[in-house]
Scaffold this motif. Sequence first.
Motif, PDB file in Angstrom:
ATOM      1  N   ALA A  15       0.840  -1.255  -0.060  1.00 22.90           N
ATOM      2  CA  ALA A  15       0.167  -0.120  -0.036  1.00 22.90           C
ATOM      3  C   ALA A  15       0.899   1.275   0.091  1.00 22.90           C
ATOM      4  O   ALA A  15       0.430   2.339   0.316  1.00 22.90           O
ATOM      5  N   SER A  16       1.901   1.317  -0.449  1.00 24.66           N
ATOM      6  CA  SER A  16       3.092   2.397  -0.334  1.00 24.66           C
ATOM      7  C   SER A  16       2.452   3.601  -1.223  1.00 24.66           C
ATOM      8  O   SER A  16       1.832   3.043  -2.533  1.00 24.66           O
ATOM      9  N   PRO A  17       2.667   4.426  -1.038  1.00 22.32           N
ATOM     10  CA  PRO A  17       2.186   5.516  -2.048  1.00 22.32           C
ATOM     11  C   PRO A  17       3.246   5.701  -3.223  1.00 22.32           C
ATOM     12  O   PRO A  17       4.060   5.344  -3.159  1.00 22.32           O
ATOM     13  N   VAL A  18       2.549   6.433  -4.213  1.00 20.45           N
ATOM     14  CA  VAL A  18       3.269   6.612  -5.394  1.00 20.45           C
ATOM     15  C   VAL A  18       4.038   8.033  -5.254  1.00 20.45           C
ATOM     16  O   VAL A  18       3.294   9.005  -4.957  1.00 20.45           O
ATOM     17  N   HIS A  19       5.212   7.801  -5.579  1.00 19.79           N
ATOM     18  CA  HIS A  19       6.123   9.343  -5.633  1.00 19.79           C
ATOM     19  C   HIS A  19       6.670   9.716  -6.827  1.00 19.79           C
ATOM     20  O   HIS A  19       6.887  10.802  -7.127  1.00 19.79           O
ATOM     21  N   SER A  20       6.740   8.737  -7.863  1.00 22.88           N
ATOM     22  CA  SER A  20       7.387   9.044  -8.958  1.00 22.88           C
ATOM     23  C   SER A  20       6.524   9.666 -10.035  1.00 22.88           C
ATOM     24  O   SER A  20       5.348   9.353 -10.077  1.00 22.88           O
ATOM     25  N   ARG A  21       6.936  10.552 -11.026  1.00 23.56           N
ATOM     26  CA  ARG A  21       6.328  11.331 -12.129  1.00 23.56           C
ATOM     27  C   ARG A  21       7.036  10.854 -13.408  1.00 23.56           C
ATOM     28  O   ARG A  21       8.267  10.725 -13.360  1.00 23.56           O
ATOM     29  N   PRO A  22       6.175  10.661 -14.367  1.00 22.80           N
ATOM     30  CA  PRO A  22       6.873  10.478 -15.587  1.00 22.80           C
ATOM     31  C   PRO A  22       7.767  11.400 -16.141  1.00 22.80           C
ATOM     32  O   PRO A  22       8.600  11.270 -16.913  1.00 22.80           O
ATOM     33  N   TRP A  23       7.608  12.901 -15.817  1.00 28.55           N
ATOM     34  CA  TRP A  23       8.529  13.802 -16.255  1.00 28.55           C
ATOM     35  C   TRP A  23       9.741  13.893 -15.428  1.00 28.55           C
ATOM     36  O   TRP A  23      10.945  14.751 -15.903  1.00 28.55           O
ATOM     37  N   GLN A  24      10.051  13.127 -14.393  1.00 30.19           N
ATOM     38  CA  GLN A  24      11.338  12.977 -13.867  1.00 30.19           C
ATOM     39  C   GLN A  24      11.944  11.730 -14.872  1.00 30.19           C
ATOM     40  O   GLN A  24      11.615  11.143 -15.647  1.00 30.19           O
ATOM     41  N   ARG A  25      13.254  11.757 -14.678  1.00 32.25           N
ATOM     42  CA  ARG A  25      14.199  11.033 -15.565  1.00 32.25           C
ATOM     43  C   ARG A  25      14.097   9.453 -15.088  1.00 32.25           C
ATOM     44  O   ARG A  25      14.188   8.987 -13.890  1.00 32.25           O
ATOM     45  N   LEU A  26      13.898   8.597 -16.150  1.00 36.71           N
ATOM     46  CA  LEU A  26      13.835   7.207 -16.072  1.00 36.71           C
ATOM     47  C   LEU A  26      15.048   6.735 -16.734  1.00 36.71           C
ATOM     48  O   LEU A  26      15.415   7.051 -17.885  1.00 36.71           O
ATOM     49  N   ARG A  27      15.541   5.606 -16.097  1.00 38.23           N
ATOM     50  CA  ARG A  27      16.639   4.862 -16.756  1.00 38.23           C
ATOM     51  C   ARG A  27      16.359   3.342 -16.809  1.00 38.23           C
ATOM     52  O   ARG A  27      15.917   2.616 -15.996  1.00 38.23           O
ATOM     53  N   PHE A  28      16.822   2.788 -18.254  1.00 31.60           N
ATOM     54  CA  PHE A  28      16.611   1.287 -18.202  1.00 31.60           C
ATOM     55  C   PHE A  28      17.408   0.682 -17.137  1.00 31.60           C
ATOM     56  O   PHE A  28      16.854  -0.269 -16.664  1.00 31.60           O
ATOM     57  N   ALA A 199      11.723  14.192 -19.712  1.00 26.65           N
ATOM     58  CA  ALA A 199      13.088  14.874 -19.594  1.00 26.65           C
ATOM     59  C   ALA A 199      14.138  14.653 -20.639  1.00 26.65           C
ATOM     60  O   ALA A 199      14.938  15.436 -21.084  1.00 26.65           O
ATOM     61  N   ASP A 200      13.958  13.569 -21.300  1.00 25.29           N
ATOM     62  CA  ASP A 200      14.760  13.249 -22.062  1.00 25.29           C
ATOM     63  C   ASP A 200      14.422  11.845 -23.011  1.00 25.29           C
ATOM     64  O   ASP A 200      13.470  11.502 -22.616  1.00 25.29           O
ATOM     65  N   ALA A 201      15.235  11.385 -23.890  1.00 25.61           N
ATOM     66  CA  ALA A 201      14.883  10.385 -24.762  1.00 25.61           C
ATOM     67  C   ALA A 201      14.716   9.037 -24.089  1.00 25.61           C
ATOM     68  O   ALA A 201      13.843   8.228 -24.111  1.00 25.61           O
ATOM     69  N   GLU A 202      15.665   8.804 -23.291  1.00 22.77           N
ATOM     70  CA  GLU A 202      15.754   7.681 -22.518  1.00 22.77           C
ATOM     71  C   GLU A 202      14.321   7.475 -21.431  1.00 22.77           C
ATOM     72  O   GLU A 202      13.858   6.398 -21.282  1.00 22.77           O
ATOM     73  N   THR A 203      14.009   8.309 -20.878  1.00 24.27           N
ATOM     74  CA  THR A 203      12.738   8.677 -19.990  1.00 24.27           C
ATOM     75  C   THR A 203      11.564   8.215 -20.656  1.00 24.27           C
ATOM     76  O   THR A 203      10.746   7.370 -20.437  1.00 24.27           O
ATOM     77  N   ALA A 204      11.411   8.800 -22.120  1.00 28.58           N
ATOM     78  CA  ALA A 204      10.266   8.477 -22.830  1.00 28.58           C
ATOM     79  C   ALA A 204      10.370   7.055 -23.272  1.00 28.58           C
ATOM     80  O   ALA A 204       9.309   6.338 -23.133  1.00 28.58           O
ATOM     81  N   LEU A 205      11.693   6.394 -23.585  1.00 26.62           N
ATOM     82  CA  LEU A 205      11.681   5.119 -24.181  1.00 26.62           C
ATOM     83  C   LEU A 205      11.297   4.063 -22.895  1.00 26.62           C
ATOM     84  O   LEU A 205      10.720   3.132 -23.280  1.00 26.62           O
ATOM     85  N   VAL A 206      11.901   4.347 -21.819  1.00 30.87           N
ATOM     86  CA  VAL A 206      11.306   3.659 -20.672  1.00 30.87           C
ATOM     87  C   VAL A 206       9.912   3.566 -20.495  1.00 30.87           C
ATOM     88  O   VAL A 206       9.390   2.574 -20.186  1.00 30.87           O
ATOM     89  N   TYR A 207       9.328   4.635 -20.752  1.00 30.96           N
ATOM     90  CA  TYR A 207       7.960   4.987 -20.377  1.00 30.96           C
ATOM     91  C   TYR A 207       6.894   3.895 -21.372  1.00 30.96           C
ATOM     92  O   TYR A 207       6.110   3.262 -21.062  1.00 30.96           O
TER      93      TYR A 207
END
Length: 286
Positions: A15-28, A199-207
């Motif tokens: 039941a942990s809350p959600v903290h991340s947002r898609p416009w933050q950087r995501l990494r493979f 934020a960048d291409a890698e973030t978009a591709l992970v998403y």
Amino acid sequence: MRKVSRGPNPTEHDASPVHSRPWQRLRFADHLVPRPPVSGINVRCRLQHFAIVTYAVAADRLRQLIPPRFMLDSVIIDGQERGLVSAVPFVNVDFTLAAYPFPRLRMGQTDYRTYIIDRLTGERAVWFFGTTLDSWTLPLPRHVWQQPWHHGSLRFDCALDASGSRYQRYRLHTASAGASVELSLTQQEVPEADYPGFADAETALVYLTHPLVGFFHRRRDGHIGAYRVWHDQLQVQPGRLVNARFELFTRMGLLSVAEQQYPHSVLMQPINDFIVYLPPTRLEPE
């Protein structure tokens, strides 16, 4: 960052809350996981002529289509909150049981989905609006597992360049009641990749390419169903839309045919490898 369980059982959660947002950087590096063991009727398949055609849609249009358990994984584009929807056509080739010898099947398929976050796990996922399948096996997902799958006759007309890695021509014609498709893509004269809202291409591709769990409404009882897939990092490359008409998006009131000519992004890969963990799981009501 809290570690999220990514085994083949999509019902495990906390039941942990959600903290991340898609416009933050995501990494493979944070999302690639070892392949879980295969057993039973888990399926190994190769997806040929794989494409992800994505559109930005007003967030309020999409929120009413997903259950309260999930949060729309929205982005901000030009100061407006948008959800993303994708049509994902491909041809299943070498479709077979992963753990046992089984005849290899070939079938065309298109998935229609939006991107969500499971409030119970914090995991990014997709919500399936529906699928068209060109195969005699359709009664199994449609009637036994109650997935929102429908028959379609899919015809691909594709040509790769001399390198075998980029499409000169990619055309799809689908005849299907309520979900017909006319699609033309290319990787010739493609402008520099741009992914609004990220934020960048890698973030978009992970998403866009790496959600490993999908949810759907079961056709008869209204419960939520879920299943997992596994794949390595996809080697997609940008493409360019020439023309599109996805009847399902129009019928759902998400995108007019005119709006469909302006995608958020187009990604393409000649072939890749997937594991699908079947059968889907029926989730109990919240």
